[in-house]
Design an enzyme around this catalytic site. Structure first.
Site, PDB file in Angstrom:
ATOM      1  N   ASP A  23       9.472  -6.197  96.277  1.00  0.00           N
ATOM      2  CA  ASP A  23       9.783  -5.530  95.014  1.00  0.00           C
ATOM      3  C   ASP A  23      10.976  -4.601  95.253  1.00  0.00           C
ATOM      4  OD1 ASP A  23       8.761  -3.298  96.304  1.00  0.00           O
ATOM      5  OD2 ASP A  23       7.214  -2.856  94.806  1.00  0.00           O
ATOM      6  N   HIS A  24      11.281  -3.747  94.275  1.00  0.00           N
ATOM      7  CA  HIS A  24      12.437  -2.850  94.403  1.00  0.00           C
ATOM      8  C   HIS A  24      12.304  -1.909  95.601  1.00  0.00           C
ATOM      9  CE1 HIS A  24       9.340  -0.998  91.934  1.00  0.00           C
ATOM     10  NE2 HIS A  24       9.800   0.179  92.294  1.00  0.00           N
ATOM     11  N   GLY A  73       0.057  -3.268  97.802  1.00  0.00           N
ATOM     12  CA  GLY A  73      -0.023  -4.018  96.546  1.00  0.00           C
ATOM     13  C   GLY A  73       0.385  -5.468  96.726  1.00  0.00           C
ATOM     14  N   HIS A 125     -12.353 -18.369 116.179  1.00  0.00           N
ATOM     15  CA  HIS A 125     -11.397 -17.963 115.147  1.00  0.00           C
ATOM     16  C   HIS A 125     -11.252 -19.044 114.071  1.00  0.00           C
ATOM     17  CE1 HIS A 125     -10.621 -14.442 117.421  1.00  0.00           C
ATOM     18  NE2 HIS A 125     -10.092 -15.096 118.447  1.00  0.00           N
ATOM     19  N   ARG A 167       8.227   2.022 102.892  1.00  0.00           N
ATOM     20  CA  ARG A 167       8.138   3.484 102.899  1.00  0.00           C
ATOM     21  C   ARG A 167       7.268   3.972 104.056  1.00  0.00           C
ATOM     22  NH1 ARG A 167       7.096   3.681  96.361  1.00  0.00           N
ATOM     23  NH2 ARG A 167       9.278   3.385  95.732  1.00  0.00           N
ATOM     24  N   CYS A 186       6.721  -4.301 100.056  1.00  0.00           N
ATOM     25  CA  CYS A 186       6.785  -3.383  98.914  1.00  0.00           C
ATOM     26  C   CYS A 186       6.827  -1.966  99.505  1.00  0.00           C
ATOM     27  CB  CYS A 186       5.652  -3.607  97.918  1.00  0.00           C
ATOM     28  SG  CYS A 186       3.988  -3.207  98.491  1.00  0.00           S
ATOM     29  N   GLY A 187       6.536  -0.952  98.717  1.00  0.00           N
ATOM     30  CA  GLY A 187       6.635   0.412  99.229  1.00  0.00           C
ATOM     31  C   GLY A 187       5.656   0.653 100.364  1.00  0.00           C
ATOM     32  N   THR A 188       4.405   0.305 100.125  1.00  0.00           N
ATOM     33  CA  THR A 188       3.363   0.485 101.143  1.00  0.00           C
ATOM     34  C   THR A 188       2.982  -0.824 101.844  1.00  0.00           C
ATOM     35  OG1 THR A 188       1.682   0.045  99.478  1.00  0.00           O
ATOM     36  CG2 THR A 188       2.283   2.365  99.842  1.00  0.00           C
ATOM     37  N   HIS A 246      -5.665 -14.290 115.925  1.00  0.00           N
ATOM     38  CA  HIS A 246      -7.058 -14.343 115.457  1.00  0.00           C
ATOM     39  C   HIS A 246      -7.203 -14.871 114.036  1.00  0.00           C
ATOM     40  CE1 HIS A 246      -8.792 -11.229 118.518  1.00  0.00           C
ATOM     41  NE2 HIS A 246      -7.778 -11.901 119.037  1.00  0.00           N
TER      42      HIS A 246
HETATM   43  C1  RB5 Z   1       6.386   0.884  93.773  1.00  0.00           C
HETATM   44  O1  RB5 Z   1       6.655   2.202  93.415  1.00  0.00           O
HETATM   45  C2  RB5 Z   1       5.156   0.837  94.651  1.00  0.00           C
HETATM   46  O2  RB5 Z   1       4.018   1.160  93.909  1.00  0.00           O
HETATM   47  C3  RB5 Z   1       5.008  -0.518  95.281  1.00  0.00           C
HETATM   48  O3  RB5 Z   1       6.165  -0.824  95.993  1.00  0.00           O
HETATM   49  C4  RB5 Z   1       3.876  -0.682  96.283  1.00  0.00           C
HETATM   50  O4  RB5 Z   1       3.886   0.348  97.224  1.00  0.00           O
HETATM   51  C5  RB5 Z   1       2.545  -0.943  95.728  1.00  0.00           C
HETATM   52  O5  RB5 Z   1       1.564  -1.167  96.455  1.00  0.00           O
END
Ligand code: RB5
Length: 141
Positions: free
Chosen positions: A7-8, A69, A133, A108, A64-66, A97
Site C-alpha cells: 500500500d502507500h 493488515g 511440517h 514502519r 504495508c505500514g505494519t 516449517h
Molecule cells: C496505513 O496507514 C496503515 O494502516 C497500513 O499500511 C497498515 O499498517 C495496516 O495494517
C-alpha cells in the site's frame, strides 16, 4: 516469479525491495500500488494472492505500514501462507516449517537494510519437507 505488492505506507520499501530483487537477478512483477497516494492494503494483498493462486508467481512479498493488515488480507485464501517477519530467524523458520509463500513486512517497523536481509533469507531458505511440517501445513487448508 515473485509477485510484489504494497500500500502507500509500504511504497518506499517496495521500491528498495524491487531494486534488490533486480540486483539478485530475480524475475518479479509489481502489482502496485504505484505511488504514495493513500490506498487500501487489501487490494494489493488480493492481487499478489491471486498471482500465486493462478500460478503466475511462486512467491510473493507484501508490504504495508505494519505488515499486519496486508498479511491478514492475504491469509484469507487457503492457498496462501503469508508470514509477517521482522527478523531473519522468523524468515528462515517460516520457510523451513510453514513453507510460507508470501513474506509480509512492515515498512514502519523494519529499516530498509534489515528488510533486504529478511528478503534474502526468505528467498534462499528451502522448505524442510519434514513429515511433521507437511502434515501440519495440510491441516491449515
Ligand atoms: C496505513 O496507514 C496503515 O494502516 C497500513 O499500511 C497498515 O499498517 C495496516 O495494517
Amino acid at each position: 516469479m515473485i509477485a510484489v505488492g504494497s500500500d502507500h505506507a509500504g511504497y518506499g520499501l517496495k521500491q528498495a525491495v524491487m531494486a534488490h530483487l533486480k540486483e539478485r537477478g530475480e524475475e518479479f512483477k509489481d502489482y502496485g500500488t504505484y505511488s504514495e497516494a493513500s490506498c487500501d492494503y487489501p487490494d494489493f494483498a488480493e492481487a499478489v494472492a491471486q498471482a500465486i493462486i493462478k500460478g503466475e508467481a511462486d512467491k510473493g512479498i507484501l508490504i504495508c505500514g505494519t505488515g499486519i493488515g496486508i498479511s491478514i488480507a492475504a491469509n484469507r485464501h487457503k492457498e496462501i501462507r503469508a508470514a509477517l517477519c521482522g527478523d531473519c530467524f522468523s524468515a528462515e523458520a517460516t520457510r523451513q516449517h510453514n513453507d510460507a509463500n508470501i513474506l509480509a513486512m512492515g515498512a514502519r517497523v523494519v529499516a530498509d537494510g534489515l528488510a533486504l536481509k529478511i528478503v534474502d533469507t526468505f528467498l534462499d531458505t528451502p522448505f524442510s519437507n519434514g513429515a511433521n511440517h507437511v502434515r501440519r501445513i495440510a491441516k491449515l487448508s
